[in-house]
Design a protein around this motif. Structure first.
Motif, PDB file in Angstrom:
ATOM      1  N   LEU A   6       6.642  -0.592  14.056  1.00 23.36           N
ATOM      2  CA  LEU A   6       6.238  -0.989  12.710  1.00 23.36           C
ATOM      3  C   LEU A   6       6.234   0.214  11.774  1.00 23.36           C
ATOM      4  O   LEU A   6       6.606   0.113  10.607  1.00 23.36           O
ATOM      5  N   GLY A   7       5.854   1.366  12.296  1.00 20.97           N
ATOM      6  CA  GLY A   7       5.750   2.565  11.471  1.00 20.97           C
ATOM      7  C   GLY A   7       7.072   3.160  11.044  1.00 20.97           C
ATOM      8  O   GLY A   7       7.111   4.040  10.164  1.00 20.97           O
ATOM      9  N   MET A   8       8.188   2.691  11.626  1.00 19.34           N
ATOM     10  CA  MET A   8       9.485   3.284  11.296  1.00 19.34           C
ATOM     11  C   MET A   8       9.822   3.163   9.816  1.00 19.34           C
ATOM     12  O   MET A   8      10.488   4.033   9.251  1.00 19.34           O
ATOM     13  N   ILE A   9       9.368   2.105   9.161  1.00 17.90           N
ATOM     14  CA  ILE A   9       9.676   1.963   7.736  1.00 17.90           C
ATOM     15  C   ILE A   9       8.733   2.802   6.873  1.00 17.90           C
ATOM     16  O   ILE A   9       8.928   2.903   5.656  1.00 17.90           O
ATOM     17  N   PHE A  10       7.735   3.444   7.515  1.00 17.64           N
ATOM     18  CA  PHE A  10       6.774   4.260   6.772  1.00 17.64           C
ATOM     19  C   PHE A  10       6.854   5.737   7.163  1.00 17.64           C
ATOM     20  O   PHE A  10       5.889   6.483   6.993  1.00 17.64           O
ATOM     21  N   LEU A  11       7.994   6.186   7.692  1.00 18.35           N
ATOM     22  CA  LEU A  11       8.112   7.569   8.161  1.00 18.35           C
ATOM     23  C   LEU A  11       7.761   8.576   7.075  1.00 18.35           C
ATOM     24  O   LEU A  11       7.098   9.587   7.327  1.00 18.35           O
ATOM     25  N   LYS A  56       0.821  -1.214   0.000  1.00 13.29           N
ATOM     26  CA  LYS A  56       0.000   0.000   0.000  1.00 13.29           C
ATOM     27  C   LYS A  56       0.855   1.263   0.000  1.00 13.29           C
ATOM     28  O   LYS A  56       0.564   2.220  -0.738  1.00 13.29           O
ATOM     29  N   TYR A  57       1.899   1.284   0.816  1.00 11.87           N
ATOM     30  CA  TYR A  57       2.642   2.516   1.026  1.00 11.87           C
ATOM     31  C   TYR A  57       3.904   2.644   0.161  1.00 11.87           C
ATOM     32  O   TYR A  57       4.630   3.625   0.283  1.00 11.87           O
TER      33      TYR A  57
END
Length: 454
Positions: free
Chosen positions: A423-428, A9-10
Motif C-alpha cells: 500500500l505504501g508504494m504509492i506514498f514513497l 491526506k498525502y
C-alpha cells in the motif's frame, strides 16, 4: 484510514527525490569549477574500475512545443543547429576526459531532451562515437534514449542500435485526440505501433511508454482507451506520471486554463483507473510512477536490490558518478552536484573555450551523504535501517510521525527499521519526506517548489 482518505491526506507538494538535497536547496551561488572537478576526479578514482560511470546528454531541440512540458527546450525547425551543439557536447566531454586522466568505463548512457530524435541519425552516431572513442564499455552497459514517435524513424533506431542502444522510451502521454490537440502533441496509435514494432524488429530488448494522468481535457474514458491501445503493444516498462501544472515555470502551460485540468478528485480517479489497468496487464509497481513486466531488467534489478535512483530516474546500474553533458544538464559526483547553463549560447560559448560554465551546484556535508543514502534505501529498496550514523541525524519527533504511517498501514515500523508495504508504494515520496532535514527546517516550506505527490 481507507485508501481514498490516505490519498487525500498525502496528496501534497513533495520532492521527487532524484537528489538529496533537492535542487531548490542548493542555493544560488555558482560553484567553483576547480573544486567541482576535484570532486569529480575523487569520485571517478573511487568507483570507475568497480562500477563504471553514467553519462546523460541533454539534447534540447524540438520542432513543436508540447504545451504540457516543463523541460528545458528550444523550439525550432532549423536543423542547422545540430552540428554546433554536438561539437559543444564533445568539447565538454573532453574537459571531463582530461580530468579523469584514464579511460572511463561507460556503464550507462542516456539521451534526453527536448527531442533527441530531432537530430539526424548521422549526427547522433557522431555524438555517440565521439563519447565512446576514449572510453571503455562496461560488460553490462545500458544505452537508452527518449524517442518522439512522430519523428523517430527506422533509420534513427538502426543508427542508435548500431552504436550500442538497446532501450528506447516513447513519449505517448495519451491517445485521446482532444487531449493531444490541447497539449499540441498529435500522434496516432498507428504511429506509436509502427515505431514500437520497428524497435523490436531491430533488436531493442526494452521499450518504455511514458503516460501522463491529469492532463487538460483528460477523462476516464480517454485513460481507459489509452490503456486498451497500450495492451495491444505491451511495452516492457511504463512510466505513469502525474501531470505537474507549473505555469509559473513554463509559458506553454498558460495556453490552457485551470478549468481544462481535472480537479483533485477527478485526477485521483484517473490515477486509480490507470493503476487498475496496469495491474490487470501484469505490470509490477517498481516505485515512484515506474511499472515494469517481470521479464524487464528494471523489475529484476528491484528484486535483486540493485535498483538505483538519480537525475535520470530509476535505473539498474548503481554508478557513483553521473556526468551530465549539454545545456541545463545536471551532474552527480556523489559528494557534489552541478548544473550547466540553460541558455544554449552561453553553454556553447564556454565549451568552445574549453571551459565549464556551472550556474548551480552543491557540495554535500557528511550529514547530507547519510540522509541521501537513507532516502535511496526507502525509494529503491523499500526499507531503511535506523542503525549506524543515521541515528544522529534523525530529527526529534520523527518516530512519532513514522508511527502514524505504521498505523495507517503504509509502513511497518520496528525499533531498528522501517519497511514499505505494498500500500505504501504509492506514498514513497511522503515516506522519504520526514528524513529530509533541508525541507523540514526550511522557512519557505514546499510552496510552489514541488509538484503534488499524486
Amino acid at each position: 484510514m481507507d485508501r481514498e482518505s490516505l490519498i487525500n491526506k498525502y496528496n501534497v507538494p513533495v520532492p521527487r527525490y532524484t537528489s538529496y538535497p533537492t535542487v531548490p536547496f542548493w542555493g544560488n551561488e555558482r560553484p567553483d569549477v576547480k573544486q567541482w572537478l576535484k570532486v569529480v576526479k575523487r569520485t571517478f578514482d573511487e568507483s570507475n574500475e568497480a562500477k563504471g560511470i553514467s553519462v546523460y546528454v541533454h539534447l534540447p531541440y524540438c520542432e513543436r512545443l508540447c504545451t504540457y512540458c516543463a523541460c528545458t527546450k528550444v523550439i525550432t525547425r532549423n536543423h542547422g543547429v545540430e552540428e554546433q551543439y554536438i561539437d559543444a557536447v564533445l568539447q565538454e566531454w573532453q574537459i571531463y576526459l582530461n580530468t579523469f586522466k584514464e579511460q572511463p568505463i561507460l556503464r550507462e548512457l542516456h539521451l534526453g531532451g527536448g527531442t533527441p530524435t530531432f537530430f539526424s541519425p548521422e549526427n547522433l552516431k557522431r555524438l555517440i562515437n565521439g563519447i565512446k572513442e576514449n572510453a571503455k564499455l562496461h560488460p553490462e552497459h545500458e544505452f537508452s534514449f527518449e524517442g518522439h514517435p512522430n519523428n523517430t524513424t527506422r533509420d534513427h533506431l538502426q543508427a542508435l542500435y548500431d552504436v550500442g542502444f538497446r532501450r528506447v522510451s516513447y513519449g505517448v502521454q495519451d491517445f485521446d485526440p482532444e487531449v493531444q490537440r490541447v497539449i499540441n502533441r498529435k500522434q496516432s496509435f498507428e504511429t506509436v505501433k509502427e515505431v514500437t514494432i520497428a524497435a523490436r524488429e531491430i533488436g531493442y530488448h526494452s521499450v518504455n511508454f511514458d503516460l501522463i494522468y491529469g492532463l487538460p481535457k483528460q477523462e476516464l474514458s480517454s485513460i481507459n482507451d489509452t490503456f486498451e491501445k497500450v495492451s495491444e503493444l505491451k511495452p516492457d516498462r511504463i512510466a505513469y506520471y502525474s501531470y505537474a501544472h507549473v505555469p509559473w515555470k513554463t509559458k506553454g502551460q498558460r495556453m490552457f486554463t485551470d478549468a481544462d485540468i481535472p480537479d483533485s478528485a477527478e485526477k485521483r480517479e484517473l490515477y486509480e483507473l490507470g493503476k487498475e489497468k496496469l495491474a490487470e496487464l501484469g505490470y509490477d509497481d517498481v516505485g515512484m510512477d515506474h511499472f515494469s513486466l517481470p521479464h524487464d531488467e528494471l523489475f529484476i534489478a528491484r528484486e535483486a536490490n540493485r535498483l538505483h535512483r538519480n537525475f535520470m530516474g530509476y535505473n539498474t546500474s548503481h554508478t557513483e558518478l553521473l556526468i551530465g553533458l549539454g545545456a541545463s544538464s545536471i551532474s552527480d559526483a556523489k559528494y557534489a552536484y552541478s548544473q550547466n547553463p540553460k541558455e544554449i549560447n552561453l553553454y556553447e560559448k564556454a565549451c568552445a573555450k574549453g571551459e565549464l560554465d556551472l550556474v548551480k551546484g552543491y557540495f554535500l556535508t557528511d550529514e547530507d551523504l547519510i540522509v541521501k543514502q537513507a532516502i535511496l534505501d526507502i525509494t529503491c529498496r523499500r526499507e531503511l535501517s535506523f542503525e549506524g550514523e543515521l541515528k544522529k541525524y534523525l530529527p526529534t519527533g520523527i518516530k512519532a510521525e513514522l508511527q502514524v504511517m505504521h498505523d495507517e498501514g503504509i509502513i511497518v515500523l520496528t525499533d531498528d527499521k522501517l519497511v514499505v508495504t505494498d500500500l505504501g508504494m504509492i506514498f514513497l515520496r511522503n515516506i522519504a519526506k520526514p528524513f529530509d532535514n533541508k525541507l523540514r527546517y526550511s522557512k519557505s516550506g514546499e510552496g510552489n517548489m514541488f509538484s503534488k505527490a499524486i
